[in-house]
Design a protein around this motif. Structure first.
Motif, PDB file in Angstrom:
ATOM      1  N   ASP A 132      86.980  52.877  66.009  1.00 52.35           N
ATOM      2  CA  ASP A 132      86.875  52.553  64.592  1.00 52.35           C
ATOM      3  C   ASP A 132      86.134  51.228  64.466  1.00 52.35           C
ATOM      4  O   ASP A 132      85.718  50.630  65.460  1.00 52.35           O
ATOM      5  N   GLN A 147      84.206  48.137  61.416  1.00 57.86           N
ATOM      6  CA  GLN A 147      83.585  47.799  60.147  1.00 57.86           C
ATOM      7  C   GLN A 147      82.076  48.044  60.235  1.00 57.86           C
ATOM      8  O   GLN A 147      81.453  47.737  61.258  1.00 57.86           O
ATOM      9  N   GLY A 171      82.083  48.208  54.778  1.00 58.43           N
ATOM     10  CA  GLY A 171      83.395  48.825  54.659  1.00 58.43           C
ATOM     11  C   GLY A 171      83.800  49.473  55.957  1.00 58.43           C
ATOM     12  O   GLY A 171      83.137  49.322  56.992  1.00 58.43           O
ATOM     13  N   GLN A 172      84.897  50.192  55.913  1.00 56.57           N
ATOM     14  CA  GLN A 172      85.451  50.834  57.094  1.00 56.57           C
ATOM     15  C   GLN A 172      84.629  52.049  57.485  1.00 56.57           C
ATOM     16  O   GLN A 172      84.141  52.800  56.631  1.00 56.57           O
ATOM     17  N   GLN A 184      84.163  55.813  55.732  1.00 51.53           N
ATOM     18  CA  GLN A 184      84.332  55.744  54.283  1.00 51.53           C
ATOM     19  C   GLN A 184      82.953  55.640  53.614  1.00 51.53           C
ATOM     20  O   GLN A 184      82.074  54.930  54.099  1.00 51.53           O
TER      21      GLN A 184
END
Length: 579
Positions: free
Chosen positions: A219, A221, A239-240, A243
């Motif tokens: 995962d 940013q 953002g993440q 998303q």
């Protein structure tokens, strides 16, 4: 390593076969120039290694040989020149020293029909379907240093197997052509961090982009930045991973065929990988496609909210020297250049999926595209194989996901003339659900051939009439197009494929072909202006094997009619049908 590395394996043992119709690019393809261009223009990284070139090859009928990858074994450029049901490829490579701390991805543009891949004896990937890409993280299979081995086993049983085949046949003739087996698109490596950007889903509209970064291995940013064509930053968002990020563009410059403006898009991932980052570059265009009502209330196709008549040729993407594989990138682009020269704004990619660079050129040059799904094999009544439906739908879904970022593509065509057609309403709805931003032409040629009775599915009613043009009236909320018409033929001595030439109507000279094209175009202009027709697709941009109804000969050496006259009438049709 920023440039391609050509295969080193005994290149002197490879010899091309004589092409029945050599193109001007045939002699440019060889061990030192086997499609060396970066294969994925919409997701680029600095470092990569090209594995195209001479590989060891063993075919079930051919035996041991050398093959030039990525040209299919049936092609002259491969050096094999025949079909094998079972193919084994082998080559070695070395990993650059500066990749030591990276993960290494192995990419295949396409292998027809099934593939199993081993690296240093360890199985790393399997794939079903001959038109879509696949990749594998081979890091754990690599040895600490020295030469690494890749082995690929491919099987292709032509239309006897339960896979999409398009126009390929074991016994070509008429409107069906020589098949392409095995590796037929670029094979390449790239280094990435353990946590890396796998894909950017890019959707452009009239005010900006929605970008969804897809990440593998963990995962993190992601920051996405958009620059204009002059390199000036216009917007950014972060953002993440996973998303959607909205990037609004002030004073948006829209993408159209007359002005194919592209924004540069870059993404930077800060992942959970000991502080390592991953950076990729891409691009996108701001445009929409929809149906709107004209002044008489008839449904019409609109680009960026403006009624735009779609006019262009059928493009089947076959080559007399490389079959499914263009000999060079310049050759790949050349057909699109000719389509633009002919005054068209549109092209239908017919029952074939091209390498990513073809769509890149359509994006850059400004051509609207309808993308067909390659047809499944079908029986004498057009029925599909029971054992092939799952593979067909899986590859259809993969194709849409693979090509969805191309601003040039404005429509999907799951079926053609009822070839293997089934569950039309369900399939059309599934395509629309997978991509609601584009049109769905549920069955091109719904009036023709093996087509089921019109289901009303999709956004378009699509008529095939030869020579035509077809005169289908608006009947419901769907726009009406002539998905195929024309087919005017001319045999050019010395530039024809061996065998009996055919066309829907034969002419005897370039002057007569030009005259007939003008007559048909004038009728089409009337339909576009007065009858609410939304688009028309002429058969076709080039001759293909025994079909001699192209604007160009199959070897691309001869323009068969007066291009300037044709272009003038093509532009008149577009103007008549656009508001």
């Amino acid at each position: 390593m920023a440039s391609a590395e050509i295969a080193r394996a005994n290149a002197t043992d490879w010899v091309a076969k004589a092409a029945p119709l050599p193109t001007q690019w045939t002699n440019q393809a060889g061990p030192g120039n086997a499609l060396p261009d970066y294969p994925r223009p919409q997701l680029t990284r600095r470092a990569w290694q090209n594995l195209n070139g001479v590989w060891e090859y063993h075919g079930s009928e051919t035996g041991a040989a050398r093959i030039l990858v990525p040209y299919p074994p049936e092609s002259a450029l491969s050096g094999i020149g025949r079909h094998d049901d079972v193919m084994t490829y082998r080559r070695t490579f070395t990993v650059p020293p500066d990749w030591r701390d990276e993960h290494v991805l192995l990419h295949f543009g396409a292998v027809d029909q099934t593939a199993t891949v081993w690296v240093n004896g360890r199985e790393v990937a399997t794939h079903r379907g001959g038109f879509t890409e696949f990749s594998a993280d081979i890091t754990s299979a690599l040895k600490p240093g020295g030469e690494q081995e890749i082995v690929v086993r491919a099987e292709d049983h032509d239309e006897a197997a339960p896979f999409a085949v398009g126009k390929q046949r074991a016994k070509p003739g008429g409107i069906f052509y020589t098949g392409s087996s095995g590796i037929w698109q670029t094979v390449w490596l790239e280094p990435v961090p353990a946590v890396h950007l796998d894909k950017l889903d890019i959707v452009g509209d009239l005010t900006g982009f929605t970008v969804t970064p897809r990440v593998s291995g963990g995962d993190g940013q992601v920051e996405v930045v958009v620059h204009d064509a002059q390199g000036t930053e216009v917007t950014r968002a972060s953002g993440q991973a996973g998303q959607p990020l909205r990037l609004t563009v002030a004073r948006p410059h829209l993408w159209t065929p007359d002005d194919p403006y592209l924004y540069a898009i870059s993404a930077r991932l800060t992942g959970q990988d000991a502080g390592k980052t991953d950076e990729v570059r891409s691009y996108g265009g701001l445009r929409t496609v929809s149906l709107v009502a004209d002044t008489l209330g008839r449904p019409r196709i609109a680009l960026n909210g403006r009624i735009t008549f779609l006019h262009g040729p059928l493009d089947q993407g076959f080559w007399p020297d490389g079959l499914h594989t263009a000999p060079t990138d310049e050759a790949l682009r050349s057909d699109l250049d000719k389509i633009k020269e002919l005054g068209f704004n549109f092209v239908r990619k017919h029952v074939k999926v091209e390498p990513a660079r073809w769509y890149h050129w359509a994006d850059r040059l400004g051509l609207l595209v309808f993308q067909d799904m390659p047809s499944p094999r079908f029986g004498p009544d057009g029925s599909p194989p029971r054992d092939g439906k799952a593979d067909f739908e899986a590859e259809l879904t993969a194709m849409i996901g693979q090509l969805a970022n191309a601003p040039s593509i404005i429509g999907w065509v799951p079926f053609n003339e009822g070839w293997g057609e089934y569950d039309t309403v369900r399939i059309a709805r599934a395509v629309k659900a997978a991509d609601p931003t584009r049109l769905v032409d549920a069955n091109s040629g719904v009036n023709c051939c093996y087509s089921h009775p019109d289901s009303g599915a999709g956004d378009l009613y699509d008529d095939h009439t030869y020579v035509g043009p077809g005169r289908s009236a608006v009947r419901d909320a769907r726009a009406v197009i002539d998905g195929e018409y024309g087919g005017l033929g001319l045999v050019v001595a010395g530039h024809s494929w061996p065998g009996e030439p055919q066309a829907y109507e034969m002419t005897t000279s370039p002057a007569q072909l030009t005259e007939r094209y003008v007559e048909v175009s004038r009728e089409l202009e009337t339909l576009a202006r007065d009858e609410g027709l939304s688009g028309a697709i002429y058969t076709q941009i080039t001759d293909v094997e025994n079909e001699v109804n192209g604007f160009l000969t199959y070897d691309r050496r001869v323009e068969k009619l007066d291009f300037a006259v044709a272009a003038r009438h093509n532009r008149a049709v577009i103007a008549a049908g656009s508001q």
